[in-house]
Scaffold this motif. Sequence first.
Motif, PDB file in Angstrom:
ATOM      1  N   ARG A  38       0.614  -1.479   0.024  1.00  0.00           N
ATOM      2  CA  ARG A  38       0.120   0.048  -0.052  1.00  0.00           C
ATOM      3  C   ARG A  38       0.712   1.266   0.122  1.00  0.00           C
ATOM      4  NH1 ARG A  38      -2.523   1.241   5.629  1.00  0.00           N
ATOM      5  NH2 ARG A  38      -0.381   1.477   5.745  1.00  0.00           N
ATOM      6  N   ASP A  39       1.920   1.413   0.967  1.00  0.00           N
ATOM      7  CA  ASP A  39       2.767   2.474   0.917  1.00  0.00           C
ATOM      8  C   ASP A  39       3.514   2.653  -0.295  1.00  0.00           C
ATOM      9  OD1 ASP A  39       1.968   2.649   3.655  1.00  0.00           O
ATOM     10  OD2 ASP A  39       3.778   1.831   4.431  1.00  0.00           O
ATOM     11  N   SER A  40       4.008   1.733  -1.058  1.00  0.00           N
ATOM     12  CA  SER A  40       4.634   1.627  -2.263  1.00  0.00           C
ATOM     13  C   SER A  40       3.674   2.402  -3.457  1.00  0.00           C
ATOM     14  CB  SER A  40       5.232   0.367  -2.805  1.00  0.00           C
ATOM     15  OG  SER A  40       5.788   0.674  -4.107  1.00  0.00           O
ATOM     16  N   ALA A  41       2.599   1.618  -3.475  1.00  0.00           N
ATOM     17  CA  ALA A  41       1.346   2.400  -4.543  1.00  0.00           C
ATOM     18  C   ALA A  41       1.042   3.627  -4.045  1.00  0.00           C
ATOM     19  CB  ALA A  41       0.353   1.362  -4.444  1.00  0.00           C
ATOM     20  N   SER A  42       1.021   4.117  -2.808  1.00  0.00           N
ATOM     21  CA  SER A  42       0.633   5.626  -2.381  1.00  0.00           C
ATOM     22  C   SER A  42       1.798   6.417  -3.063  1.00  0.00           C
ATOM     23  CB  SER A  42       0.299   5.599  -1.135  1.00  0.00           C
ATOM     24  OG  SER A  42      -0.656   4.738  -0.507  1.00  0.00           O
ATOM     25  N   ALA A  43       3.082   5.721  -2.911  1.00  0.00           N
ATOM     26  CA  ALA A  43       4.053   6.768  -3.599  1.00  0.00           C
ATOM     27  C   ALA A  43       4.219   6.835  -4.863  1.00  0.00           C
ATOM     28  CB  ALA A  43       5.440   6.238  -2.717  1.00  0.00           C
ATOM     29  N   ASP A  44       3.860   5.806  -5.519  1.00  0.00           N
ATOM     30  CA  ASP A  44       3.806   5.799  -6.900  1.00  0.00           C
ATOM     31  C   ASP A  44       2.589   6.608  -7.551  1.00  0.00           C
ATOM     32  OD1 ASP A  44       5.706   4.095  -7.197  1.00  0.00           O
ATOM     33  OD2 ASP A  44       4.503   2.441  -7.337  1.00  0.00           O
ATOM     34  N   LEU A  45       1.381   6.837  -6.640  1.00  0.00           N
ATOM     35  CA  LEU A  45       0.514   7.517  -6.987  1.00  0.00           C
ATOM     36  C   LEU A  45       0.795   9.007  -6.961  1.00  0.00           C
ATOM     37  CD1 LEU A  45      -2.719   5.678  -5.761  1.00  0.00           C
ATOM     38  CD2 LEU A  45      -2.174   6.014  -8.183  1.00  0.00           C
ATOM     39  N   ARG A  46       1.471   9.478  -5.902  1.00  0.00           N
ATOM     40  CA  ARG A  46       1.908  10.703  -5.448  1.00  0.00           C
ATOM     41  C   ARG A  46       2.817  11.207  -6.678  1.00  0.00           C
ATOM     42  NH1 ARG A  46       1.754   9.011  -0.317  1.00  0.00           N
ATOM     43  NH2 ARG A  46       4.216   8.533  -0.214  1.00  0.00           N
ATOM     44  N   LEU A  47       3.713  10.276  -6.965  1.00  0.00           N
ATOM     45  CA  LEU A  47       4.545  10.538  -7.930  1.00  0.00           C
ATOM     46  C   LEU A  47       3.881  10.893  -9.464  1.00  0.00           C
ATOM     47  CD1 LEU A  47       7.629  11.240  -9.027  1.00  0.00           C
ATOM     48  CD2 LEU A  47       7.833   8.413  -9.232  1.00  0.00           C
ATOM     49  N   MET A  48       3.084  10.302  -9.623  1.00  0.00           N
ATOM     50  CA  MET A  48       2.508  10.258 -11.016  1.00  0.00           C
ATOM     51  C   MET A  48       1.644  11.297 -10.973  1.00  0.00           C
ATOM     52  SD  MET A  48       1.168   6.166 -11.395  1.00  0.00           S
ATOM     53  CE  MET A  48       0.057   6.773 -12.722  1.00  0.00           C
ATOM     54  N   ARG A  49       0.895  11.760  -9.612  1.00  0.00           N
ATOM     55  CA  ARG A  49       0.209  13.006  -9.792  1.00  0.00           C
ATOM     56  C   ARG A  49       1.134  14.214  -9.965  1.00  0.00           C
ATOM     57  NH1 ARG A  49      -2.242  11.754  -5.543  1.00  0.00           N
ATOM     58  NH2 ARG A  49      -1.062  13.053  -3.907  1.00  0.00           N
ATOM     59  N   ALA A  50       2.080  14.127  -9.278  1.00  0.00           N
ATOM     60  CA  ALA A  50       3.066  15.250  -9.550  1.00  0.00           C
ATOM     61  C   ALA A  50       3.596  15.409 -10.910  1.00  0.00           C
ATOM     62  CB  ALA A  50       4.176  15.097  -8.739  1.00  0.00           C
ATOM     63  N   ARG A  51       3.774  14.396 -11.495  1.00  0.00           N
ATOM     64  CA  ARG A  51       4.244  14.643 -12.920  1.00  0.00           C
ATOM     65  C   ARG A  51       3.297  14.978 -13.787  1.00  0.00           C
ATOM     66  NH1 ARG A  51       8.103   9.171 -13.892  1.00  0.00           N
ATOM     67  NH2 ARG A  51       9.716   9.638 -12.271  1.00  0.00           N
ATOM     68  N   ALA A  52       1.967  14.713 -13.638  1.00  0.00           N
ATOM     69  CA  ALA A  52       0.870  14.920 -14.564  1.00  0.00           C
ATOM     70  C   ALA A  52       0.449  16.701 -14.279  1.00  0.00           C
ATOM     71  CB  ALA A  52      -0.423  14.354 -13.968  1.00  0.00           C
ATOM     72  N   ASP A  53       0.740  17.013 -12.887  1.00  0.00           N
ATOM     73  CA  ASP A  53       0.505  18.270 -12.636  1.00  0.00           C
ATOM     74  C   ASP A  53       1.526  19.301 -13.556  1.00  0.00           C
ATOM     75  OD1 ASP A  53      -1.618  17.589 -11.003  1.00  0.00           O
ATOM     76  OD2 ASP A  53      -0.511  17.763  -8.932  1.00  0.00           O
TER      77      ASP A  53
END
Length: 770
Positions: A38-53
């Motif tokens: 879960r922690d790894s997936a959350s980190a990946d989602l945050r990184l993806m969101r930052a790149r999309a922004d």
Amino acid sequence: MESWVPPTSGAGTGGGGRGRGADDTAFSFLSKGWREVRDSASADLRLMRARADSLRTLADRELEHLLASAASTPPPPLAAGAPIAELEFVRNRIQPKISELRRQYASREPELRRRVLERWVPPRGATRACVDLSGITAIRNAIVFEAGEAEEEKEWEVVRMIRGGLKELERRSQSSELLGGFRGTGDLVEKFKSSLKPFNVESDDYKDVPPLYVTEILANLVRQSGPFLDQLGVRRDLCDKLVETLHSKQNHSPSADMSLHGNDNSVDELDLRIASVLRSTGYHADDGFWNEPAKYEVSDNKRHIAVVTTASLPWMTGTAVNPLFRAAYLAKSAKQDVTLVVPWLCKSDQELVYPNSMTLSSPEEQETYIRNWLEERLGFESNLKISFYPGKFSKERRSILPAGDTSQFISSSVADIAILEEPEHLNWYHHGKRWTDKFNHVVGIVHTNYLEYIKREKNGALQAFLVKHINNWVTRAYCDKVLRLSAATQDLPKSIVCSVHGVNPKFLKIGDKLTSDVESGQQSFSKGAYFLGKMVWAKGYRELVDLLAKHKSDLEGFKLDVYGSGEDSQEVHSTARKLDLNLNFFKGRDHADDSLHRYKVFINPSISDVLCTATAEALAMGKFVVCAEHPSNEFFMSFPNCLTYKTSDEFVARVKEAMAREPQPLTPEQRYNLSWEAATERFMEYSDLDKILNDNSTPLSGESRRRRTSQPSLSNVVDSGLAFAHRCLTSSEVLRLATGAIPGTRDYDEQHRADMGLLPPQVQHPVYGW
């Protein structure tokens, strides 16, 4: 190691406590692992969101900069209307849409992030770990939704089974806890084993296939060894009969009894029998040491054909003219691109080969000459490509031999189908990549009866014996199919007899004009008899002189005009004067020349030709042809204007008959049979190109093209061994010179490199000898 036993109603307190402790330990381990995921997936989602922004901000900035620069820059005065309209469209229609999408995404982003995380984070206070796959299902459905139901129908069977397994696991996970659906380890193993059963499904037809019998193995061995036995002198019909006999001893099915009526059906039955045994064992062959490497793959629904020949215009010889017309007519079809590959000669060789010591300064100039010559004779514009390879002229052999590896001048990106005009000639000293390794299909067309020429030389019988087996060697190693223009040629491996030559359309037009003159009452033929051909003894001049000398008194008053130039011109002239023959000699010229139209009889006593082009041209012009009854003339015997003879007395009778009456006009069917359209149809059929172009018209994946599911072929292994041995022998300059090669032709020389703009041979082949 102690096994885990599920609790029962009769178990004691101690046993139950130990079981619960094991449960707690196991699920603690699972919970810890789940938290890490879960922690790894959350980190990946945050990184993806930052790149999309970041990407969204950059895109907005670039668009605003574009609109601002467009607004500040005045439009050009001459074309003001269109740019202003386009900018207004972007500003009024597109920019508001982008802004609206940004606002909607920004307003829904927290809710979307919350929903995704809810799928991954287990609820608070949960004491047992559960798996909810609905989030994965939503992602999967979002990905595959646009693919459509049509794509699902085409999915691979294994993918459908895996997808079904995932759906079943998802259904169980929603209604029960992890591993809660299994009552014990035995139940888990049984379910896992049952899920693997569909991967090992076999057809009922192949469960009880008996192994191959000894006689069937021997039959297949004899069939695979057919080309080798052919070189040893064993006739093909004997091999076929032996295969049929061995196979029929163990074959008692009704279809097998029917196969006895024909050898082709017997071979098919044997192939099906071997294939069924191989399939029952689950055998398949991947690429190995003897298998073909990766080749050209169809990627644009268009095939590529390379026509490689041993001569080129301005040399007016059959191996220069006929391949040119073949390439032009093959290029008419939209299914394939065609490249004609011809030799380039240095100026010193051009003076020896081309008429009137003509020379060309560059390959581009020769290409222009070839295209202009072709356009004058075709009724359509040809889009074939022309490429060159280095060649050298051999005075002893009176032919052009390749210098270096001819196949390297055909790009691998278009190395699909190769047509080798005179395959034995091209490969005598070939030291390069094997043609069948580089191309998907290789067809050889035999033009010349080399054995007949060699027998006339000193020690001709011995040389002919050696050349015969070398021809067998190279054609078998480098060709998939061989077409012989007539039965006058050597019987080569993988060969069949078929006339795949046509006549220049110009000759058919001349024939049509002469026929119209006859119909209008005009005299079409005002001259008598003539002979045309390169002036060398082997081209029919020896037979002509002998016949006229023997029947000089029988043909008193008969005059023959002879057109030709060549190496034996002086000797032929002196022999004719010495025998006081009534021959008039003229320099060689094009058969379509106006001065030759009005001759009524063409005499061709040659028996060294394979399929005489001049004979076909004379028939197309509506003339009589007097020729020997020989396999080389078999194709022409069906034409009423072709008068053949077996003896010298019959020759005299045929000449008198032709001089006494008028030839018959060609029927539409006879005219079509002489055309290049009909010749191209015959070539496509007998070379198997019609099947290849139709069956492989759709793109094929590399894996499906490389994978082999049939038996390993002994013939292919032998052919590969022959090609390897030939490459080893041709690497030796001593052996090349001993067998008649031109010195220094294993690679092209400095003059070829300068004329054609090539890299030095040392750069092309950095490893010595290979």
